[in-house]
Design a protein around this motif. Structure first.
Motif, PDB file in Angstrom:
ATOM      1  N   GLY A  39       0.828  -1.304   0.016  1.00 57.03           N
ATOM      2  CA  GLY A  39       0.175   0.168   0.053  1.00 57.03           C
ATOM      3  C   GLY A  39       0.947   1.429  -0.163  1.00 57.03           C
ATOM      4  O   GLY A  39       2.002   1.407  -0.222  1.00 57.03           O
ATOM      5  N   GLY A  40       0.319   2.426   0.255  1.00 62.17           N
ATOM      6  CA  GLY A  40       0.891   3.547   0.069  1.00 62.17           C
ATOM      7  C   GLY A  40       0.878   4.170  -1.091  1.00 62.17           C
ATOM      8  O   GLY A  40       0.709   3.318  -2.062  1.00 62.17           O
ATOM      9  N   LYS A  41       1.287   5.474  -1.369  1.00 63.63           N
ATOM     10  CA  LYS A  41       0.964   6.217  -2.735  1.00 63.63           C
ATOM     11  C   LYS A  41       2.250   5.900  -3.471  1.00 63.63           C
ATOM     12  O   LYS A  41       2.236   5.954  -4.733  1.00 63.63           O
ATOM     13  N   ARG A  42       3.554   5.268  -2.798  1.00 70.02           N
ATOM     14  CA  ARG A  42       4.726   4.885  -3.827  1.00 70.02           C
ATOM     15  C   ARG A  42       5.248   6.233  -4.397  1.00 70.02           C
ATOM     16  O   ARG A  42       5.789   5.987  -5.578  1.00 70.02           O
ATOM     17  N   MET A  43       5.074   7.384  -3.751  1.00 71.03           N
ATOM     18  CA  MET A  43       6.026   8.503  -4.376  1.00 71.03           C
ATOM     19  C   MET A  43       7.242   8.358  -4.509  1.00 71.03           C
ATOM     20  O   MET A  43       7.926   8.941  -5.448  1.00 71.03           O
ATOM     21  N   ARG A  92      -2.681   4.009   6.684  1.00 70.52           N
ATOM     22  CA  ARG A  92      -3.122   3.722   5.512  1.00 70.52           C
ATOM     23  C   ARG A  92      -4.345   2.948   5.539  1.00 70.52           C
ATOM     24  O   ARG A  92      -4.633   1.982   4.838  1.00 70.52           O
ATOM     25  N   GLY A  93      -5.248   3.329   6.599  1.00 66.69           N
ATOM     26  CA  GLY A  93      -6.476   2.831   6.737  1.00 66.69           C
ATOM     27  C   GLY A  93      -6.647   1.612   7.251  1.00 66.69           C
ATOM     28  O   GLY A  93      -7.765   0.752   7.268  1.00 66.69           O
ATOM     29  N   LEU A  94      -5.362   0.851   7.776  1.00 64.77           N
ATOM     30  CA  LEU A  94      -5.269  -0.384   8.442  1.00 64.77           C
ATOM     31  C   LEU A  94      -4.707  -0.254   9.932  1.00 64.77           C
ATOM     32  O   LEU A  94      -3.916   0.587   9.998  1.00 64.77           O
ATOM     33  N   PRO A  95      -5.132  -1.261  10.770  1.00 57.32           N
ATOM     34  CA  PRO A  95      -4.121  -1.259  12.046  1.00 57.32           C
ATOM     35  C   PRO A  95      -2.643  -1.261  11.805  1.00 57.32           C
ATOM     36  O   PRO A  95      -2.003  -1.797  10.844  1.00 57.32           O
ATOM     37  N   THR A  96      -1.851  -0.396  12.510  1.00 56.49           N
ATOM     38  CA  THR A  96      -0.395  -0.388  12.487  1.00 56.49           C
ATOM     39  C   THR A  96       0.030  -1.738  13.087  1.00 56.49           C
ATOM     40  O   THR A  96      -0.566  -2.504  13.662  1.00 56.49           O
ATOM     41  N   GLY A 223      -8.058  18.118   5.716  1.00 60.00           N
ATOM     42  CA  GLY A 223      -8.381  16.810   5.077  1.00 60.00           C
ATOM     43  C   GLY A 223      -9.685  16.230   5.755  1.00 60.00           C
ATOM     44  O   GLY A 223     -10.047  16.465   6.487  1.00 60.00           O
ATOM     45  N   ASP A 224      -9.872  14.994   5.008  1.00 62.69           N
ATOM     46  CA  ASP A 224     -10.909  14.290   5.136  1.00 62.69           C
ATOM     47  C   ASP A 224     -10.163  12.777   5.775  1.00 62.69           C
ATOM     48  O   ASP A 224      -9.344  12.359   5.378  1.00 62.69           O
ATOM     49  N   ALA A 225     -10.636  12.570   7.055  1.00 62.19           N
ATOM     50  CA  ALA A 225      -9.777  11.551   7.775  1.00 62.19           C
ATOM     51  C   ALA A 225      -9.937  10.217   6.946  1.00 62.19           C
ATOM     52  O   ALA A 225      -8.992   9.452   6.995  1.00 62.19           O
ATOM     53  N   GLU A 226     -11.196   9.936   6.543  1.00 63.14           N
ATOM     54  CA  GLU A 226     -11.251   8.635   5.633  1.00 63.14           C
ATOM     55  C   GLU A 226     -10.330   8.673   4.370  1.00 63.14           C
ATOM     56  O   GLU A 226      -9.832   7.606   4.274  1.00 63.14           O
TER      57      GLU A 226
END
Lengths: 289, 289
Positions: A39-43, A92-96, A223-226
């Motif tokens: 995951g992640g944007k991979r910038m 990234r929307g998942l548990p760390t 920003g939007d938390a979601e």
């Protein structure tokens, strides 16, 4: 153009990390390493791959350095999220990792992701030129270590218990380490792979890294938390000095825009070939997560 | 001969680490890095320096790889001592890093010590041959990572919550990662620096590493807490399977002695030049701390 290339890079990185980590089997640490690096944007990977393409280096070679910087980035997030550090439960929307497994697994998976970064850079596939491989390791170590990323993280933690909020200069120094050093490394890697002058890409990366962080502070407020997959307004609630709290929202936006102009102008010698990197710079301050 | 050379190496490593870390200044992380990497027996550095000398590599070059392996070892101790890992308060007779500072400092100082290890191996001073530098980084990454040291540490932590105590095979696998991989790397580094066949040094290192760990388990039962700078009998009290609990004290001692014979015999092709390394192997099972 940028979004197609970013999506392509995301796919290439995911495939490469899967292949690279296959020999690790399916133990707890290996599973946590895969989880943390997906995951992640991979910038950062995108910057490596586009910087490489710009200097005549193909994706099949660039992917090694791109995957390496994503492993280093993933390690830093896993450790930053630990209870003794930023104490974040979601990423990234998942548990760390320490929530999904436990703290020991998070410490060790982070440690091994850092090691894996250096393994990838030192492997023959990263470059047929051993001098380039050793150079990539050296520049990465300097970007990631006690005068780079770790210094930035340490300044960030120290700021939380400081009596006075940070000044603008202090925040810039903190961010130059915490996020800037790795973004600049990623921007320069392609030139390094080709043995070309790194100066234009360094100027691009430095400006982009700072713009990226200012945009993050703006997102934290607006920003939007979601969409972000993490809590919004967290920094403001914690009374942390940010670019927005120090400059005000409008001036922070103007500063980010000026930095994006600076980043795109740094690429002038590359002509239209660098348009995708220019677009990436504009995306950084226009993104919603 | 061994003790004089070990003392010389201790002095060279201390001086080198001081010089290397000077640019880091005197912040919290830099101080913790210095604290964590000072002291200790420097057995790994000794192995690098003597292995290097045996292959015609001078101390002024060998010291870079020797300091690197000590940084890697120091990082592993700092993280292993964390409350979420082995939760140790004392190390080498001093408070551990998270006790002396705090957990965040221990995580970050450990992280930066790992990074510093790879920086030292990639620097021009480690070898004029870039292929050798990249090779040192690669072999170190493999020894330290998720199939080496980190794997061993993960197996160790998993063993604590396992229903059944480990078998002898499982303990050997655990130790091959946790302490063996780095000791073998240190033994081989000199041959690697010289571009020589690493096989004899690898056989020496593998046998020495296992003997070292069996000796540690014997010391845990028989040793003097004051001389060791840490609590004695801790493993036995925790009901952990050790070489002593599995083999019995006498058989464990015989096994360690056989391994030391194996280690010294692996060096036969080097003749009398390797006597110091042979003496080191005998010291490993005769030491009192």
């Amino acid at each position: 153009m940028f979004s197609e290339r970013l999506e392509e890079v995301q796919g290439l990185v995911a495939d490469h990390l899967t292949r690279i980590m296959r020999p690790l089997g399916d133990g707890r640490i290996a599973d946590a390493m895969r989880y943390a690096s997906s995951g992640g944007k991979r910038m950062r990977a995108f910057l490596v791959m586009e910087g490489a393409r710009l200097h005549g280096i193909g994706d099949e070679q660039g992917i090694w350095s791109a995957a390496a910087v994503e492993c280093l980035h993933a390690y830093s997030l896993v450790h930053d999220d630990l209870p003794c550090m930023d104490d974040d439960d979601m990423r990234r929307g998942l548990p760390t990792v320490h929530v999904q497994w436990d703290e020991a697994t998070a410490v060790l998976a982070g440690d091994a992701l850092q090691t894996l970064c250096f393994e990838l850079l030192a492997r023959d596939e990263a470059s047929t030129d051993a001098g380039v491989r050793a150079g990539l390791v050296l520049s990465m170590a300097r970007a990631a270590g006690a005068q780079g990323m770790v210094l930035g993280q340490a300044l960030d933690i120290a700021a939380e218990s400081a009596r006075e909020p940070l000044t603008l200069d202090e925040i810039e120094r903190l961010q130059a380490g915490k996020t800037g050093a790795l973004i600049t490394w990623a921007a320069c890697a392609g030139a390094q792979l080709a043995g070309a002058d790194e100066a234009p890409m360094r100027a691009y990366g430095d400006a982009l890294g700072l713009a990226f962080q200012i945009a993050d502070d703006i997102l934290d407020v607006e920003g939007d938390a979601e969409a972000m997959g993490k809590a919004a307004g967290k920094d403001a609630a914690a009374g942390k000095a940010t670019f927005v709290s120090l400059l005000g929202l409008d001036a922070a936006k103007r500063r980010a825009e000026a930095l994006v102009d600076e980043a795109t102008e740094a690429l002038s010698s590359y002509g239209a070939e660098a348009d995708c990197l220019r677009e990436a710079a504009r995306f950084v301050i226009a993104r919603e997560s």
